[in-house]
Design an enzyme around this catalytic site. Sequence first.
Site, PDB file in Angstrom:
ATOM      1  N   LYS A  22       0.842  -1.203   0.000  1.00  0.00           N
ATOM      2  CA  LYS A  22       0.000   0.000   0.000  1.00  0.00           C
ATOM      3  C   LYS A  22       0.879   1.255   0.000  1.00  0.00           C
ATOM      4  CE  LYS A  22      -1.713   1.678   4.000  1.00  0.00           C
ATOM      5  NZ  LYS A  22      -1.465   3.107   4.284  1.00  0.00           N
ATOM      6  N   ASN A  23       1.904   1.269   0.857  1.00  0.00           N
ATOM      7  CA  ASN A  23       2.673   2.500   1.033  1.00  0.00           C
ATOM      8  C   ASN A  23       3.702   2.723  -0.064  1.00  0.00           C
ATOM      9  OD1 ASN A  23       1.113   2.904   3.218  1.00  0.00           O
ATOM     10  ND2 ASN A  23       2.647   2.300   4.737  1.00  0.00           N
ATOM     11  N   ARG A  92      -5.483  11.206   4.146  1.00  0.00           N
ATOM     12  CA  ARG A  92      -4.562  12.304   4.422  1.00  0.00           C
ATOM     13  C   ARG A  92      -3.263  12.160   3.630  1.00  0.00           C
ATOM     14  NH1 ARG A  92      -0.377  11.778   6.571  1.00  0.00           N
ATOM     15  NH2 ARG A  92      -0.229  13.936   7.229  1.00  0.00           N
ATOM     16  N   CYS A 116      -5.575  12.261  11.873  1.00  0.00           N
ATOM     17  CA  CYS A 116      -6.166  10.933  11.666  1.00  0.00           C
ATOM     18  C   CYS A 116      -6.145  10.205  13.007  1.00  0.00           C
ATOM     19  CB  CYS A 116      -5.393  10.165  10.612  1.00  0.00           C
ATOM     20  SG  CYS A 116      -3.850   9.539  11.240  1.00  0.00           S
ATOM     21  N   ARG A 121      -1.364  14.995  12.237  1.00  0.00           N
ATOM     22  CA  ARG A 121      -0.449  14.571  11.172  1.00  0.00           C
ATOM     23  C   ARG A 121       0.087  15.833  10.487  1.00  0.00           C
ATOM     24  NH1 ARG A 121      -1.435   9.103   9.875  1.00  0.00           N
ATOM     25  NH2 ARG A 121       0.371   9.122   8.533  1.00  0.00           N
ATOM     26  N   PRO A 122       1.041  16.532  11.123  1.00  0.00           N
ATOM     27  CA  PRO A 122       1.558  17.779  10.550  1.00  0.00           C
ATOM     28  C   PRO A 122       2.253  17.525   9.214  1.00  0.00           C
ATOM     29  CG  PRO A 122       2.917  17.051  12.370  1.00  0.00           C
ATOM     30  CD  PRO A 122       1.713  16.172  12.360  1.00  0.00           C
ATOM     31  N   ILE A 123       2.351  18.572   8.405  1.00  0.00           N
ATOM     32  CA  ILE A 123       3.064  18.447   7.123  1.00  0.00           C
ATOM     33  C   ILE A 123       4.124  19.541   6.998  1.00  0.00           C
ATOM     34  CG2 ILE A 123       1.153  17.300   5.911  1.00  0.00           C
ATOM     35  CD1 ILE A 123       0.534  20.052   4.614  1.00  0.00           C
ATOM     36  N   ASP A 124       4.579  20.046   8.148  1.00  0.00           N
ATOM     37  CA  ASP A 124       5.581  21.122   8.120  1.00  0.00           C
ATOM     38  C   ASP A 124       6.837  20.724   7.358  1.00  0.00           C
ATOM     39  OD1 ASP A 124       5.629  19.404  10.547  1.00  0.00           O
ATOM     40  OD2 ASP A 124       7.560  20.392  10.824  1.00  0.00           O
ATOM     41  N   LEU A 125       7.240  19.468   7.486  1.00  0.00           N
ATOM     42  CA  LEU A 125       8.475  19.024   6.804  1.00  0.00           C
ATOM     43  C   LEU A 125       8.271  18.999   5.294  1.00  0.00           C
ATOM     44  CD1 LEU A 125       9.396  16.113   9.228  1.00  0.00           C
ATOM     45  CD2 LEU A 125      10.434  18.382   9.150  1.00  0.00           C
ATOM     46  N   ASP A 306       4.205   0.603  12.219  1.00  0.00           N
ATOM     47  CA  ASP A 306       2.993  -0.028  11.702  1.00  0.00           C
ATOM     48  C   ASP A 306       2.835  -1.454  12.210  1.00  0.00           C
ATOM     49  OD1 ASP A 306       3.246   1.525   8.408  1.00  0.00           O
ATOM     50  OD2 ASP A 306       2.639   2.294  10.371  1.00  0.00           O
ATOM     51  N   ILE A 328       7.189   7.097  17.070  1.00  0.00           N
ATOM     52  CA  ILE A 328       6.885   7.753  15.790  1.00  0.00           C
ATOM     53  C   ILE A 328       5.602   8.570  15.852  1.00  0.00           C
ATOM     54  CG2 ILE A 328       6.481   7.397  13.324  1.00  0.00           C
ATOM     55  CD1 ILE A 328       9.326   6.666  14.152  1.00  0.00           C
ATOM     56  N   ARG A 398      -8.776  -0.164   4.313  1.00  0.00           N
ATOM     57  CA  ARG A 398      -7.871   0.847   3.743  1.00  0.00           C
ATOM     58  C   ARG A 398      -6.541   0.217   3.337  1.00  0.00           C
ATOM     59  NH1 ARG A 398      -6.198   4.907   7.504  1.00  0.00           N
ATOM     60  NH2 ARG A 398      -4.899   5.366   5.706  1.00  0.00           N
TER      61      ARG A 398
HETATM   62  C1  EPZ Z   1       3.958   6.851   6.271  1.00  0.00           C
HETATM   63  O1  EPZ Z   1       3.154   7.867   6.829  1.00  0.00           O
HETATM   64  C2  EPZ Z   1       3.063   5.635   6.152  1.00  0.00           C
HETATM   65  N1  EPZ Z   1       1.927   5.951   5.280  1.00  0.00           N
HETATM   66  C3  EPZ Z   1       2.556   5.237   7.534  1.00  0.00           C
HETATM   67  O2  EPZ Z   1       1.805   4.040   7.379  1.00  0.00           O
HETATM   68  C4  EPZ Z   1       3.763   4.941   8.431  1.00  0.00           C
HETATM   69  O3  EPZ Z   1       3.302   4.642   9.739  1.00  0.00           O
HETATM   70  C5  EPZ Z   1       4.685   6.165   8.479  1.00  0.00           C
HETATM   71  O4  EPZ Z   1       5.065   6.526   7.133  1.00  0.00           O
HETATM   72  C6  EPZ Z   1       5.947   5.906   9.285  1.00  0.00           C
HETATM   73  O5  EPZ Z   1       6.624   4.805   8.743  1.00  0.00           O
HETATM   74  C7  EPZ Z   1       2.110   5.952   3.944  1.00  0.00           C
HETATM   75  O6  EPZ Z   1       3.196   5.711   3.457  1.00  0.00           O
HETATM   76  C8  EPZ Z   1       0.895   6.251   3.114  1.00  0.00           C
HETATM   77  P1  EPZ Z   1       5.944  10.222   8.438  1.00  0.00           P
HETATM   78  P2  EPZ Z   1       3.714   9.405   6.892  1.00  0.00           P
HETATM   79  O7  EPZ Z   1       5.853  11.469   7.631  1.00  0.00           O
HETATM   80  O8  EPZ Z   1       4.457   9.689   5.647  1.00  0.00           O
HETATM   81  C9  EPZ Z   1       5.691  13.428  11.949  1.00  0.00           C
HETATM   82  C10 EPZ Z   1      -0.004   2.595   7.678  1.00  0.00           C
HETATM   83  O9  EPZ Z   1      -0.473   2.049   8.688  1.00  0.00           O
HETATM   84  N2  EPZ Z   1       5.716  14.420  10.863  1.00  0.00           N
HETATM   85  O10 EPZ Z   1       7.168   9.380   8.335  1.00  0.00           O
HETATM   86  O11 EPZ Z   1       2.580  10.268   7.249  1.00  0.00           O
HETATM   87  C11 EPZ Z   1       4.373  12.647  11.955  1.00  0.00           C
HETATM   88  O12 EPZ Z   1       3.386  13.363  12.678  1.00  0.00           O
HETATM   89  C12 EPZ Z   1       0.414   4.041   7.724  1.00  0.00           C
HETATM   90  O13 EPZ Z   1       0.187   2.023   6.573  1.00  0.00           O
HETATM   91  C13 EPZ Z   1       5.877  15.766  11.188  1.00  0.00           C
HETATM   92  O14 EPZ Z   1       5.998  16.125  12.354  1.00  0.00           O
HETATM   93  O15 EPZ Z   1       4.703   9.273   8.120  1.00  0.00           O
HETATM   94  C14 EPZ Z   1       4.744  11.357  12.619  1.00  0.00           C
HETATM   95  O16 EPZ Z   1       4.714  11.549  14.022  1.00  0.00           O
HETATM   96  C15 EPZ Z   1       0.126   4.681   9.074  1.00  0.00           C
HETATM   97  N3  EPZ Z   1       5.879  16.684  10.184  1.00  0.00           N
HETATM   98  C16 EPZ Z   1       6.194  11.137  12.169  1.00  0.00           C
HETATM   99  O17 EPZ Z   1       6.665  12.412  11.710  1.00  0.00           O
HETATM  100  C17 EPZ Z   1       5.760  16.317   8.868  1.00  0.00           C
HETATM  101  O18 EPZ Z   1       5.792  17.204   7.976  1.00  0.00           O
HETATM  102  C18 EPZ Z   1       6.368  10.135  11.020  1.00  0.00           C
HETATM  103  O19 EPZ Z   1       5.607  10.607   9.959  1.00  0.00           O
HETATM  104  C19 EPZ Z   1       5.594  14.953   8.561  1.00  0.00           C
HETATM  105  C20 EPZ Z   1       5.585  14.013   9.574  1.00  0.00           C
END
Ligand code: EPZ
Length: 418
Positions: A22-23, A92, A116, A121-125, A306, A328, A398
Site C-alpha cells: 500500500k505504502n 490524508r 487521523c 499529522r503535521p506536514i511542516d516538513l 505499523d 513515531i 484501507r
Molecule cells: C507513512 O506515513 C506511512 N503511510 C505510515 O503508514 C507509516 O506509519 C509512516 O510513514 C511511518 O513509517 C504511507 O506511506 C501512506 P511520516 P507518513 O511522515 O508519511 C511526523 C499505515 O499504517 N511528521 O514518516 O505520514 C508525523 O506526525 C500508515 O500504513 C511531522 O511532524 O509518516 C509522525 O509523528 C500509518 N511533520 C512522524 O513524523 C511532517 O511534515 C512520522 O511521519 C511529517 C511528519
Amino acid sequence: MSCYQIEGGRPLDGRLTVQGAKNSVLPILAATLLAPGQSVIHNCPDLSDVSATLDILALLGCRVDREGDTVTVDASTLVRADIPDRLMREMRSSVIFLGALLARLGTAELSYPGGCELGPRPIDLHLTALRTLGADIREEQGCLRCRGSRKMRGRELCLSMPSVGATENAMLAACGCPGVTAIVGAAREPEIVDLQNFLRAMGAEISGAGDSVIRIRGGRVLHPAEYRVVGDRIAAATYLCAAGAAGGRVELTGVDPDHLTAVLACLEQAGCSVDTGPGLFALECRGPLRGISPVRTAPYPGFPTDAQALLMAALAGGEGTTMFVENIFDSRYRHVDELRRMGADIQVAGRVAVVTGTGRLRGAEVRSTDLRGGAALVVAGLGAEGRTTVSDLRHIRRGYDGLDRGLRALGADIREIP
Ligand code: EPZ
C-alpha cells in the site's frame, strides 16, 4: 455494517502470496502524473486507499483503468490542479500529490490534510522541503495554494526527521526542478526505494534511496512506465504475528524477508523459528510466545511503527512481559482498550506500553480504531479462546486486500458477516 467473525484457538498452516505494498503504490500512482501518456502498475492491491487515489487521478483528468491487480493511468491531459476537500479528507496521505502536481503543472491546490486516528499529522516538513526548492506555498483558511511556476530549482534540502511522506514529496517535486536536488536526512523505507525505481523507469536521474541522502537531477522530460510494486512488508508482518498468536506454521511469498528483519528478530526472540529462502520465508510457532526485550519503534530499518499493534496483540496472549515505546506517532495505542476487552493486561503511560502475557486471551466483541489497530484485533482473535467479532472494517479495508481471505488460506476460521 459488516464485521469479521473469528473462531480462535486454531493453529495456522499454509502458504500465502502477500499483496503489493500500500505504502509503495500510493506514491507511485501520484508519480504517474509526472509524464503524459499511459503508465501500467502491476501488483496493485485492491484497497480503499488505492480507490481514493484513483478517484483523485481521474478528477485531475487522468484516464484510469483497473484489470485485476493491474492499474493503468493515462496522464496525458490534466484538467485541474486542485484536489477538493472531500477527497483530501478521505485520505490524508493525498498530500503526496503536492510534489507531483508542482513538478508537472507548476501549481497545486489542496486542503490541509486532517489529522487521523494516529494523532495530529503535521506536514511542516513537506512544506519546508518544497519551499526550499522554490515553491511559493500560501496557507489560507485550511487550504494550501502552491505556485512552483518556473522558479523552482534543484538544491540541497535537509529533513529534520526522516519523514516518509516528506521524502516522497521532495523526490517528486525535485523531478520538476532543473539542476540537482540532494535530500539529506531522507527516509530509508523500502517503499522509498520502490518509488525511486519507478521514477528511474520513467527516465528520471535519481539515486541514493534506501540511504539517507537521495540525489535527483530534475528538469528532464519523463515518459510513462510499466512497473511491478514491491510486496507489502506490513501485511506480511500481520500474517507472521497471526501465526505467533495462533501457533502453527506459515509460508509467505511475494515479499522480501530483508524488509522484515526487525519484526522477524522480535518473533524469533519470542520463541518462533524462521526459515528464509529465495523469495520465500516460513515462520513456525509452537507454544506460547515469550516476553522479549523492549520494542522501540523507529524509522526504517528500526522496528516499524505499523507493526507495533500487531506484535503487541500476539504477545498479549503469550507469557512474560514486554515493554513497547512508540516513538513515531503521538497516539498509537488506541487498540489497547479493545485488547483489554479480550483480557489483555496492558499498562500505558505516554509513549510506553507494558504488555504482560496472560496466556490465552478471551474472544469478545471489539471495534477497529484504525488500520493496524484493527488488524491487531484480528491477530488477537485468532489466538483467543472462543469467538471474536471485529467491527468497523472500513479501517482494515484501507490497507488490506482481503485480510480474511488471506487468513483463511492459512487455515484460520474467519468470515465476514453482515
Ligand atoms: C507513512 O506515513 C506511512 N503511510 C505510515 O503508514 C507509516 O506509519 C509512516 O510513514 C511511518 O513509517 C504511507 O506511506 C501512506 P511520516 P507518513 O511522515 O508519511 C511526523 C499505515 O499504517 N511528521 O514518516 O505520514 C508525523 O506526525 C500508515 O500504513 C511531522 O511532524 O509518516 C509522525 O509523528 C500509518 N511533520 C512522524 O513524523 C511532517 O511534515 C512520522 O511521519 C511529517 C511528519
